[in-house]
Scaffold this active site. Structure first.
Site, PDB file in Angstrom:
ATOM      1  N   CYS A 129       0.984  -1.805  -0.312  1.00  0.00           N
ATOM      2  CA  CYS A 129       0.426  -0.089   0.318  1.00  0.00           C
ATOM      3  C   CYS A 129       0.846   1.145  -0.069  1.00  0.00           C
ATOM      4  O   CYS A 129       2.247   1.299  -0.902  1.00  0.00           O
ATOM      5  CB  CYS A 129      -0.860  -0.067   0.952  1.00  0.00           C
ATOM      6  SG  CYS A 129      -2.000   1.275   0.819  1.00  0.00           S
ATOM      7  N   ASP A 198      -3.537   1.444  10.012  1.00  0.00           N
ATOM      8  CA  ASP A 198      -4.642   2.314  10.395  1.00  0.00           C
ATOM      9  C   ASP A 198      -5.196   1.995  11.741  1.00  0.00           C
ATOM     10  O   ASP A 198      -5.916   2.906  12.126  1.00  0.00           O
ATOM     11  CB  ASP A 198      -5.994   1.935   9.391  1.00  0.00           C
ATOM     12  CG  ASP A 198      -5.703   2.498   7.424  1.00  0.00           C
ATOM     13  OD1 ASP A 198      -5.422   1.430   7.137  1.00  0.00           O
ATOM     14  OD2 ASP A 198      -6.479   3.198   7.499  1.00  0.00           O
TER      15      ASP A 198
HETATM   16  C1  RUB Z   1      -4.068   2.813   3.460  1.00  0.00           C
HETATM   17  C2  RUB Z   1      -3.571   3.157   4.211  1.00  0.00           C
HETATM   18  C3  RUB Z   1      -1.825   2.484   5.244  1.00  0.00           C
HETATM   19  C4  RUB Z   1      -2.673   2.948   6.433  1.00  0.00           C
HETATM   20  C5  RUB Z   1      -1.253   4.329   6.981  1.00  0.00           C
HETATM   21  O1  RUB Z   1      -5.392   2.825   3.359  1.00  0.00           O
HETATM   22  O2  RUB Z   1      -4.179   1.106   4.947  1.00  0.00           O
HETATM   23  O3  RUB Z   1      -1.394   1.674   4.790  1.00  0.00           O
HETATM   24  O4  RUB Z   1      -3.644   3.889   6.400  1.00  0.00           O
HETATM   25  O5  RUB Z   1      -0.606   4.788   6.319  1.00  0.00           O
HETATM   26  P1  RUB Z   1      -6.494   3.730   2.349  1.00  0.00           P
HETATM   27  P2  RUB Z   1      -0.051   6.255   7.332  1.00  0.00           P
HETATM   28  O6  RUB Z   1      -5.645   3.681   0.954  1.00  0.00           O
HETATM   29  O7  RUB Z   1      -7.779   3.072   1.904  1.00  0.00           O
HETATM   30  O8  RUB Z   1      -6.697   4.746   3.505  1.00  0.00           O
HETATM   31  O9  RUB Z   1       1.123   5.598   7.767  1.00  0.00           O
HETATM   32  O10 RUB Z   1       0.338   7.519   5.876  1.00  0.00           O
HETATM   33  O11 RUB Z   1      -0.938   6.534   7.680  1.00  0.00           O
END
Ligand code: RUB
Length: 309
Positions: A129, A198
């Site tokens: 991701c 998340d």
């Molecule tokens: C994003 C996702 C990321 C976490 C952490 O999902 O799963 O791995 O949110 O991100 P989506 P960060 O694209 O559905 O929002 O470290 O940038 O907070």
């Protein structure tokens, strides 16, 4: 027709809902910023009316995406104010929001520094991701001169992997881009998996982009280390009471356009999954790298939530 300042709250909510603003950290900062900007210009006749309006805005932001606890933690931190008059309330919200935004950005940097110590010269790191916290770890290791390479997954159906390779390209990190289903084929070349979160639950399990749990299982099978990079506001206080994390299910059209053409096919599109704590070696936070089983301590000591409170 809504007043302009309130329209701006609605616009931020819409950006989060449609994923123009996405990723748990970005979502949290956008919500905090929207509440601050609304508080700055909100004209009301009384403190009660001000409080009511602010709560209404917070509710709208909270209802945009159901999984990321960063959104409710950020809203809670911004809205935690006691004020005797309207100007006091306004000032408190603005200062809470600014503090949250600054602290959360700094947290991502600190996580990078702490997490980078777990990456060795010559390592191959796999990420899934698009997580700012995970990329911070990778970029901090690369900046200190470690000769590292990254494997980045596509992250279907929204292809957040493309955002990740864009950032890694800018940083100059040599990166291989693969489809999600190729992870097992490459795992034997990987030294460390680094993903974001998340939600981190009280028992140390992690909710992150769909596919993360499969990657953790494959890493476990290959005896490859699995690290989660997560700011402390990704930890979920309510999970100490056993409250389940809601896994967002998005539109079938994200996977199968013209889905209505199919009469006998049901499409499921969960956006996140749960990686059990047994598959996680380490959670790297801004207050230190912890074993997943220490997660309750973060909720208690850092977020200030306790059983019975
Ligand atoms: C994003 C996702 C990321 C976490 C952490 O999902 O799963 O791995 O949110 O991100 P989506 P960060 O694209 O559905 O929002 O470290 O940038 O907070």
């Amino acid at each position: 027709m809504e007043q302009l300042p309130f329209r701006q709250v609605l616009e931020t909510a819409e950006k989060i809902r449609t994923m123009e603003v996405r990723g748990a950290g970005h979502i949290a900062r956008a919500a905090a910023g929207a509440l601050r900007d609304y508080a700055l210009v909100l004209e009301t006749k009384s403190l009660d009316e001000f409080n009511f309006e602010m709560k209404r805005a917070a509710e709208i932001l909270l209802n945009t995406r159901p999984t990321a606890v960063s959104l409710s933690n950020a809203t809670w931190m911004v809205m935690r104010y006691k004020a005797d008059d309207l100007e006091d309330a306004r000032k408190s919200i603005v200062s809470n929001a600014n503090r949250f935004i600054e602290d959360s950005q700094r947290a991502v940097e600190i996580i990078g520094e702490i997490g980078s110590h777990r990456i060795n010269d010559g390592d191959m790191v796999l990420t899934h991701c698009n997580s700012m916290a995970a990329i911070s770890v990778i970029s901090a290791a690369f900046r200190t001169g470690k000769d590292i390479q990254v494997i980045a997954t596509e992250s279907r159906p929204r292809n957040q992997g493309i955002l990740t390779i864009g950032l890694l390209e800018e940083l100059g990190v040599p990166t291989t881009f693969i489809v999600d289903s190729a992870v097992r084929s490459f795992m034997n070349d990987v030294d460390l998996v680094v993903v974001g979160a998340d939600v981190v639950t009280a028992n140390g399990s992690v909710v992150n982009k769909i596919g993360t749990a499969q990657i953790a299982l494959i890493a476990h099978e290959a005896r490859t280390s699995f690290m989660v990079a997560a700011e402390t506001y990704k930890f979920s206080p309510k999970t100490i009471l056993g409250e389940p994390v809601i896994i967002e299910e998005r539109s079938p059209e994200e996977i199968l356009p013209n889905v209505s053409r199919y009469k006998n096919i049901r499409v499921r599109n969960p956006a996140f999954d749960v990686t059990p704590y047994q598959y996680i070696d380490l959670i790297c936070t801004e207050v230190g790298a912890i074993s997943p089983v220490m997660s309750y301590l973060i909720i208690k000591e850092k977020l200030g939530w306790e059983l019975g409170k």
